[in-house]
Design a protein around this motif. Structure first.
Motif, PDB file in Angstrom:
ATOM      1  N   VAL A 242     -17.894  -2.255  -0.033  1.00  0.00           N
ATOM      2  CA  VAL A 242     -16.821  -3.349   0.564  1.00  0.00           C
ATOM      3  C   VAL A 242     -16.827  -4.631  -0.165  1.00  0.00           C
ATOM      4  O   VAL A 242     -15.564  -5.087  -0.496  1.00  0.00           O
ATOM      5  CB  VAL A 242     -17.120  -3.624   2.147  1.00  0.00           C
ATOM      6  N   LEU A 243     -17.654  -5.133  -0.786  1.00  0.00           N
ATOM      7  CA  LEU A 243     -17.715  -6.363  -1.542  1.00  0.00           C
ATOM      8  C   LEU A 243     -17.130  -5.856  -2.751  1.00  0.00           C
ATOM      9  O   LEU A 243     -16.517  -6.874  -3.539  1.00  0.00           O
ATOM     10  CB  LEU A 243     -19.364  -6.472  -1.875  1.00  0.00           C
ATOM     11  N   CYS A 246     -13.580  -6.073  -1.957  1.00  0.00           N
ATOM     12  CA  CYS A 246     -13.001  -7.582  -1.928  1.00  0.00           C
ATOM     13  C   CYS A 246     -12.828  -8.107  -3.432  1.00  0.00           C
ATOM     14  O   CYS A 246     -11.741  -8.576  -3.433  1.00  0.00           O
ATOM     15  CB  CYS A 246     -13.996  -8.225  -1.197  1.00  0.00           C
ATOM     16  N   LEU A 249      -9.740  -6.937  -4.887  1.00  0.00           N
ATOM     17  CA  LEU A 249      -8.399  -7.396  -4.235  1.00  0.00           C
ATOM     18  C   LEU A 249      -8.092  -8.820  -4.753  1.00  0.00           C
ATOM     19  O   LEU A 249      -7.048  -9.298  -5.087  1.00  0.00           O
ATOM     20  CB  LEU A 249      -8.690  -7.515  -2.831  1.00  0.00           C
ATOM     21  N   LEU A 255      -5.797 -10.960  -2.625  1.00  0.00           N
ATOM     22  CA  LEU A 255      -6.417 -12.140  -1.639  1.00  0.00           C
ATOM     23  C   LEU A 255      -6.557 -13.434  -2.262  1.00  0.00           C
ATOM     24  O   LEU A 255      -6.903 -13.684  -3.594  1.00  0.00           O
ATOM     25  CB  LEU A 255      -7.664 -11.508  -1.470  1.00  0.00           C
ATOM     26  N   TRP A 261      -9.555 -15.613   6.919  1.00  0.00           N
ATOM     27  CA  TRP A 261     -10.966 -14.731   6.999  1.00  0.00           C
ATOM     28  C   TRP A 261     -10.477 -13.388   7.317  1.00  0.00           C
ATOM     29  O   TRP A 261     -11.071 -12.470   6.865  1.00  0.00           O
ATOM     30  CB  TRP A 261     -12.052 -15.276   7.892  1.00  0.00           C
ATOM     31  N   TRP A 264      -9.022 -11.187   4.673  1.00  0.00           N
ATOM     32  CA  TRP A 264     -10.151 -10.748   3.888  1.00  0.00           C
ATOM     33  C   TRP A 264     -10.789  -9.716   4.432  1.00  0.00           C
ATOM     34  O   TRP A 264     -10.956  -8.723   3.772  1.00  0.00           O
ATOM     35  CB  TRP A 264     -10.967 -11.955   3.552  1.00  0.00           C
ATOM     36  N   LEU A 265     -11.268  -9.778   5.730  1.00  0.00           N
ATOM     37  CA  LEU A 265     -11.906  -8.726   6.358  1.00  0.00           C
ATOM     38  C   LEU A 265     -11.143  -7.268   6.485  1.00  0.00           C
ATOM     39  O   LEU A 265     -11.906  -6.328   6.135  1.00  0.00           O
ATOM     40  CB  LEU A 265     -12.373  -9.193   7.835  1.00  0.00           C
ATOM     41  N   TYR A 267      -8.263  -6.373   4.832  1.00  0.00           N
ATOM     42  CA  TYR A 267      -7.929  -5.841   3.483  1.00  0.00           C
ATOM     43  C   TYR A 267      -9.262  -5.137   2.790  1.00  0.00           C
ATOM     44  O   TYR A 267      -9.229  -3.894   2.560  1.00  0.00           O
ATOM     45  CB  TYR A 267      -7.520  -7.028   2.481  1.00  0.00           C
ATOM     46  N   SER A 268     -10.343  -5.775   2.964  1.00  0.00           N
ATOM     47  CA  SER A 268     -11.426  -5.373   2.557  1.00  0.00           C
ATOM     48  C   SER A 268     -12.195  -3.895   3.313  1.00  0.00           C
ATOM     49  O   SER A 268     -12.404  -2.822   2.512  1.00  0.00           O
ATOM     50  CB  SER A 268     -12.494  -6.097   2.605  1.00  0.00           C
TER      51      SER A 268
END
Length: 286
Positions: A242-243, A246, A249, A255, A261, A264-265, A267-268
């Motif tokens: 997931v990192l 992120c 993106l 992003l 936030w 970000w959450l 989309y990730s």
């Protein structure tokens, strides 16, 4: 030939075959899942084109199953290959349908003909992945490491896992990150749907690495490291996937630092699904 009254061991073997086939389907099919052009083509395709797609897929899978399919068996008779081809297509269709529902490209409001078209078109790479699962991803187990050695370099094993997870995640998800599909899917996803995507990501990752019987499965279950048991490894690898999603993106400017936030959450997590599957494939390779 298959019988209806199966010994418990046969049921266990059947379940292992299904998990292996589905895992291969996810490895091959998820990148195309995040392609809106495929959704549109499938939703507008006429029945004759859908039938042609099914016939062509069956022909290819049948030829693959004549050599080696998703089962650990040496049966290559035409009737066995035909039966396994039908089963491979069924697995591919079910996996594709479930994933389309997970990303809400198929809902209760979707017309039946559109849903069928999307499932058939998206299922093609899933089905090919099912057929190729045993041929390309199974193999002889390498010798398991000796866990009795207290000087075993656990940090090296951990960093190796993290590195292979990140490499696999980037290979699978890098082409998806700059597309508009991620914002489209995230816009329709509620908190519960995002949780469902997380759970599905973890389950598929665990199945690929620890349940499908692919190469090095026994070795991975016994490998040393800070997080080296199947459950903690799956969880930690998901976090790194997931990192990585992120960061991809951010790299493609999907992003920005001023975005809220929850964007970000969401989309990730959405991109984290293919990234996690890629990370699982990367860990299989080491």
């Amino acid at each position: 030939m298959k019988t209806t009254n199966k010994h418990p061991h046969q049921w266990q073997t059947e379940l292992s075959d299904l998990i292996r086939g589905a895992s291969g389907g996810f490895l091959f099919g998820v990148p195309l899942l995040y392609t809106m052009e495929v959704w549109w083509i499938g939703s507008s395709a006429q029945m004759i084109r859908l039938l042609m797609a099914l016939v062509l897929t069956f022909a290819i899978v049948f030829m693959l199953n004549r050599t080696a399919g998703f089962r650990q068996t040496n049966d290559i008779y035409a009737i066995d290959a035909a039966i396994d081809s039908v089963e491979a297509m069924a697995i591919g269709l079910v996996c594709a349908g479930l994933m389309l529902m997970l990303i809400q490209e198929i809902t209760l409001q979707t017309p039946l003909n559109e849903a069928i078209g999307k499932v058939i078109y998206v299922s093609t790479p899933f089905t090919l992945g099912v057929a190729l699962a045993n041929q390309f991803l199974s193999g002889q187990e390498d010798e398991a490491p000796n866990n009795d050695d207290p000087n075993q370099p656990t940090f090296n094993a951990t960093f190796s896992d993290i590195g292979s997870t990140l490499i696999g995640a980037i290979i699978i998800a890098f082409n998806i990150a700059p597309t508009d599909e991620i914002p489209m899917i995230a816009a329709a996803a509620s908190g519960l749907w995002l949780l469902a995507v997380m759970v599905a990501s973890l389950l598929v990752s665990y199945a690929i690495v620890f349940a499908a019987g692919f190469t090095n499965q026994q070795k991975r279950q016994q490998q040393q490291g800070l997080f080296q048991n199947p459950y903690s490894e799956t969880l930690i690898s998901y976090v790194f996937s997931v990192l990585a999603a992120c960061m991809m993106l951010v790299f493609f400017d999907k992003l920005r630092w001023q975005d809220p936030w929850h964007l970000w959450l969401s989309y990730s997590i959405i991109l984290g699904l293919p990234a996690t599957i890629g990370g699982a494939a990367g860990r299989l390779a080491i």
